[in-house]
Design a protein around this motif. Structure first.
Motif: not given
Ligand code: SAM
Length: 250
Positions: A137-160
């Motif tokens: 299973p593969v999920s390509e997920l956005s945390i919102g309609d804006y662009v960050l420099n990297g996936g780390e902040v998005a990973a923090l959001v999703m893991i929390e």
């Protein structure tokens, strides 16, 4: 649950040692491991990126480096063993589906998540193709309609968001029931605590009444009003069969 995060900035994930997720790690409810993508490079400069085919600005993360990192972690989708079979690959990207509580609930059911944090212009598209074709299973997920420099902040959001749904992580599981974006499909009602009067602002009288039926109705009305005002899209998505006459009036 086991979660592996692959990143070129492992220090970004240090926040996951704190608060409830940190406690879940220490108690063993969440086995979270962070890996440095550069450990899977083969050149002396520890290169993870290269110029894009077809030209254009920026750099793209190389599939061979990602492949070496992920092959070690993803396990066999058809088999058993260690790491657990069929890890679910989560790829944060602004071009993914927008991450919601429903995604968090689904991901919380997985035994093993692997989160691939992109940087630069993102990860070579063949990486997602490869693990999908292999049956993961593969999920390509956005945390919102804006662009960050990297996936780390998005990973923090999703893991929390996922971690707090694991049984035992949030002390009182009832806290998860009435929340915004829960089963009712509403935003939560406003909440108050002591003192009952503060700086000219009083707690709504009904909450001090001790009358559970009235309190419940008031909270439901507030949740409906707030949702209608702030998120009409959520009201439009409510199942009419779940609404009583009073709900419709609100
Ligand atoms: N060129 C990409 C595009 O336009 O879609 C943006 C790449 S962005 C600068 C670098 C990385 O940040 C992405 O690979 C992804 O991991 C992460 N990222 C940026 N914005 C994000 C968002 N809204 N949600 C999730 N991840 C995001």
């Amino acid at each position: 649950m086991r979660v592996d995060v692959v990143t070129i900035f492992p220090d970004y994930l240090a926040a996951l040692d704190l608060s409830l997720v940190g406690k879940a790690r220490r108690s063993g409810l969440l086995d979270l491991r962070v890996h440095d993508l550069r450990d899977f490079t083969t050149d002396r400069h520890r290169t993870v990126d290269d110029t894009p085919f077809g030209g254009g600005a920026g750099m793209v993360m190389r599939p061979d480096v990602w492949g070496r990192a992920l092959d070690d972690l993803m396990g066999d989708p058809a088999g058993a063993g260690e790491p657990p079979a069929g890890a679910h690959l989560v790829v944060p990207t602004p071009s993914g589906e927008v991450f919601t509580q429903r995604h968090a609930e689904r991901l919380a059911e997985a035994e093993h998540l692997v989160v691939a944090c992109g940087r630069y212009e993102g990860i070579d598209a063949r990486v997602v193709e490869h693990y999908r074709a292999a049956g993961h299973p593969v999920s390509e997920l956005s945390i919102g309609d804006y662009v960050l420099n990297g996936g780390e902040v998005a990973a923090l959001v999703m893991i929390e968001a996922v971690g707090r749904l694991l049984p035992g992580v949030v002390g009182n599981p009832h806290s998860l029931v009435e929340e915004s974006h829960g089963a009712a499909g509403l935003l939560e009602y406003p909440v108050y605590t002591k003192p009952p009067a503060w700086d000219g602002h009083d707690v709504p009288e009904v909450l001090l009444s001790g009358h559970h039926g009235r309190i419940e109705r008031w909270r439901r009305d507030q949740a409906l009003e707030r949702t209608a005002r702030r998120r009409p899209d959520m009201v439009a998505a409510l199942d009419p069969a779940g609404l009583d006459r009073r709900d419709r009036e609100v």
